[in-house]
Design an enzyme around this catalytic site. Sequence first.
Site, PDB file in Angstrom:
ATOM      1  N   ASP A  83       0.854  -1.195   0.000  1.00 36.81           N
ATOM      2  CA  ASP A  83       0.000   0.000   0.000  1.00 36.81           C
ATOM      3  C   ASP A  83       0.892   1.248   0.000  1.00 36.81           C
ATOM      4  O   ASP A  83       1.792   1.378   0.832  1.00 36.81           O
ATOM      5  CB  ASP A  83      -0.862  -0.048   1.279  1.00 36.81           C
ATOM      6  CG  ASP A  83      -1.938   1.020   1.313  1.00 36.81           C
ATOM      7  OD1 ASP A  83      -2.425   1.411   0.234  1.00 36.81           O
ATOM      8  OD2 ASP A  83      -2.302   1.436   2.427  1.00 36.81           O
ATOM      9  N   HIS A  84       0.646   2.149  -0.923  1.00 39.22           N
ATOM     10  CA  HIS A  84       1.409   3.405  -1.013  1.00 39.22           C
ATOM     11  C   HIS A  84       2.919   3.189  -1.079  1.00 39.22           C
ATOM     12  O   HIS A  84       3.663   3.808  -0.300  1.00 39.22           O
ATOM     13  CB  HIS A  84       1.076   4.349   0.158  1.00 39.22           C
ATOM     14  CG  HIS A  84      -0.330   4.842   0.142  1.00 39.22           C
ATOM     15  ND1 HIS A  84      -0.763   5.817  -0.734  1.00 39.22           N
ATOM     16  CD2 HIS A  84      -1.421   4.476   0.858  1.00 39.22           C
ATOM     17  CE1 HIS A  84      -2.054   6.017  -0.547  1.00 39.22           C
ATOM     18  NE2 HIS A  84      -2.478   5.216   0.408  1.00 39.22           N
ATOM     19  N   LYS A 183     -12.620  13.233   7.601  1.00 34.61           N
ATOM     20  CA  LYS A 183     -12.654  13.325   6.136  1.00 34.61           C
ATOM     21  C   LYS A 183     -13.443  14.516   5.629  1.00 34.61           C
ATOM     22  O   LYS A 183     -13.157  15.035   4.568  1.00 34.61           O
ATOM     23  CB  LYS A 183     -13.236  12.041   5.555  1.00 34.61           C
ATOM     24  CG  LYS A 183     -12.416  10.796   5.905  1.00 34.61           C
ATOM     25  CD  LYS A 183     -12.902   9.614   5.117  1.00 34.61           C
ATOM     26  CE  LYS A 183     -12.323   8.300   5.612  1.00 34.61           C
ATOM     27  NZ  LYS A 183     -10.872   8.221   5.462  1.00 34.61           N
ATOM     28  N   HIS A 210      -9.093   5.032  -2.274  1.00 35.42           N
ATOM     29  CA  HIS A 210      -8.375   5.110  -0.996  1.00 35.42           C
ATOM     30  C   HIS A 210      -9.205   5.967  -0.047  1.00 35.42           C
ATOM     31  O   HIS A 210     -10.139   6.659  -0.452  1.00 35.42           O
ATOM     32  CB  HIS A 210      -7.004   5.761  -1.202  1.00 35.42           C
ATOM     33  CG  HIS A 210      -6.000   4.817  -1.781  1.00 35.42           C
ATOM     34  ND1 HIS A 210      -4.904   4.379  -1.084  1.00 35.42           N
ATOM     35  CD2 HIS A 210      -5.936   4.222  -2.993  1.00 35.42           C
ATOM     36  CE1 HIS A 210      -4.201   3.555  -1.843  1.00 35.42           C
ATOM     37  NE2 HIS A 210      -4.814   3.438  -3.017  1.00 35.42           N
ATOM     38  N   GLY A 211      -8.792   5.953   1.210  1.00 32.49           N
ATOM     39  CA  GLY A 211      -9.442   6.830   2.185  1.00 32.49           C
ATOM     40  C   GLY A 211     -10.930   6.552   2.283  1.00 32.49           C
ATOM     41  O   GLY A 211     -11.741   7.477   2.321  1.00 32.49           O
ATOM     42  N   ASP A 255      -8.545   1.183   6.418  1.00 28.77           N
ATOM     43  CA  ASP A 255      -7.596   1.037   7.518  1.00 28.77           C
ATOM     44  C   ASP A 255      -8.164   1.664   8.789  1.00 28.77           C
ATOM     45  O   ASP A 255      -8.274   1.021   9.837  1.00 28.77           O
ATOM     46  CB  ASP A 255      -6.262   1.708   7.133  1.00 28.77           C
ATOM     47  CG  ASP A 255      -5.177   1.442   8.156  1.00 28.77           C
ATOM     48  OD1 ASP A 255      -5.447   0.756   9.160  1.00 28.77           O
ATOM     49  OD2 ASP A 255      -4.038   1.912   7.962  1.00 28.77           O
TER      50      ASP A 255
HETATM   51  P1  13P Z   1      -8.804   5.087   5.512  1.00 27.84           P
HETATM   52  O1  13P Z   1      -7.893   5.956   6.327  1.00 27.84           O
HETATM   53  O2  13P Z   1     -10.042   5.829   5.123  1.00 27.84           O
HETATM   54  O3  13P Z   1      -9.128   3.808   6.193  1.00 27.84           O
HETATM   55  O4  13P Z   1      -8.034   4.731   4.143  1.00 27.84           O
HETATM   56  C1  13P Z   1      -7.075   3.717   4.114  1.00 27.84           C
HETATM   57  C2  13P Z   1      -6.292   3.710   2.848  1.00 27.84           C
HETATM   58  O5  13P Z   1      -6.594   4.349   1.866  1.00 27.84           O
HETATM   59  C3  13P Z   1      -5.090   2.853   2.816  1.00 27.84           C
HETATM   60  O6  13P Z   1      -4.375   3.010   1.643  1.00 27.84           O
HETATM   61  O1  G3H Z   2      -3.129   5.113   3.626  1.00 22.08           O
HETATM   62  C1  G3H Z   2      -2.424   4.781   4.571  1.00 22.08           C
HETATM   63  C2  G3H Z   2      -2.799   3.628   5.391  1.00 22.08           C
HETATM   64  O2  G3H Z   2      -3.858   3.949   6.267  1.00 22.08           O
HETATM   65  C3  G3H Z   2      -1.596   3.090   6.109  1.00 22.08           C
HETATM   66  O3  G3H Z   2      -1.274   3.857   7.210  1.00 22.08           O
HETATM   67  O4  G3H Z   2       1.149   4.322   6.907  1.00 22.08           O
HETATM   68  O5  G3H Z   2       0.075   4.512   9.144  1.00 22.08           O
HETATM   69  O6  G3H Z   2       0.460   2.277   8.086  1.00 22.08           O
HETATM   70  P1  G3H Z   2       0.202   3.735   7.873  1.00 22.08           P
HETATM   71 ZN    ZN Z   3      -4.441   4.963   0.842  1.00 25.86          ZN
END
Ligand code: 13P
Ligand code: G3H
Ligand code: ZN
Length: 312
Positions: A83-84, A183, A210-211, A255
Site C-alpha cells: 500500500d502506497h 474526512k 483510498h481513504g 484502515d
Molecule cells: P482510511 O484511512 O479511510 O481507512 O483509508 C485507508 C487507505 O486508503 C489505505 O491506503
Molecule cells: O493510507 C495509509 C494507510 O492507512 C496506512 O497507514 O502508513 O500509518 O500504516 P500507515
Molecule cells: Zn491509501
Amino acid sequence: MPLIGPKKMFEAAYEGQFAIGAFNVNNMEIIQGIMRAASEEKSPVILQVSAGARKYAGQTYIMKLVEAALIEDPTIPVCVHLDHGPSFEMCKDCIDGGFTSVMIDGSSLPYEENIAITKKVVEYAHPRGVWVEAELGKLAGIEEHVQNAEHAFTDPDQAVDFVEKTGCDSLAVAIGTSHGAYKFKGEPNLDFPRLKTICDKLPNYPLVLHGASSVPQEFVELCNKYGGNVGGARGVPEDMLRQAARMGVCKINVDTDIRLGLTASIRQHMVEHPEHFDPRQYLTPAREAVYQMVARKIRDVMGSSGKTALFQ
Ligand code: 13P
Ligand code: G3H
Ligand code: ZN
C-alpha cells in the site's frame, strides 16, 4: 489456494458490480480478524501492507502470518499488496518477497515523474506476474509521505493518458475521499459525475478508492466514552461506497475503521477490567472487533459476500 493477484478478483468485481475490500494489516490479531471475516463471509480479500506496517512488523513476519492464514482456510482467494509504495526499491523488495500486487504512489510527484516511476515499476513487475496500482490526483489529508492541503481531484483525460503511458493495471483516483478519521468538515460528498466520466473513458478498467473508511459513529462514541478523544471524526457514508462499487471501483481501501474498532474495544476492556494485564485478555475481544468490523464492510460496503464461489 496459493496467493493470487487481483486480476481475477477485479474482473469478477467489475462484472458483478461489487468491490474487493483491501484491508491494512499490521499484526497477527488484525490478520486473524480479517481472515475470519473473509472465511465466514466467503469473500475474496486483499491484505495490504504499508511501508509503516513493513517497518513495524517486518515483511517476513507479515508474509509468514499470511502463509498461516492460507493454511487455516485454503478456500479464500487472498492477495498481498504493498500500500502506497513510496519508491521503486520498496516495490522491488515486495515483488521479490512474494507480494502479488504493489502500489507505486507517485501522486505527489509532477505528472511526468509520476509516469516515469510508475512505468519503471510496471516494467519490473509485469514479467514477474505482479499487478501494479498507481495513483493520480491528490487526496486531502495525510498520507504516509504525501501531505496535501487540499484536494486535487483526478482529471479524467489525464487518467486515460496516464494509464496508456504507464501500463499500470489499476488506478487510485481522487474524487473526494481522504485518509484518516477526519474526512469531511461539512456534509460528506463525493464527485460522482467525475467518477462516471473516468469510468466511461476507461471502460473495463479497475479503479481504486483510498481513504474509504466510514468512521461508524458508534465506535467514535465508544472510544470517547472510555477515555478517547476523537471528537468530530467523520467518514464516507456506506451507501456512497456501494454506489462507487457499482461503478468502476473494484478495490476499496479500509484502515481507519479497523483501527477504530480495535482501539474502542481495548479502551473499553481496560476501563472495565483495570486489574487485567495479560495481553490475551484485551486482544481477544480486540480481534473479535476487527472481525466484526471487516465482516460488516464485506457485507454492507463491498458486496463481496459469497463471491469465493466464483474462484473455485
Ligand atoms: P482510511 O484511512 O479511510 O481507512 O483509508 C485507508 C487507505 O486508503 C489505505 O491506503
Ligand atoms: O493510507 C495509509 C494507510 O492507512 C496506512 O497507514 O502508513 O500509518 O500504516 P500507515
Ligand atoms: Zn491509501
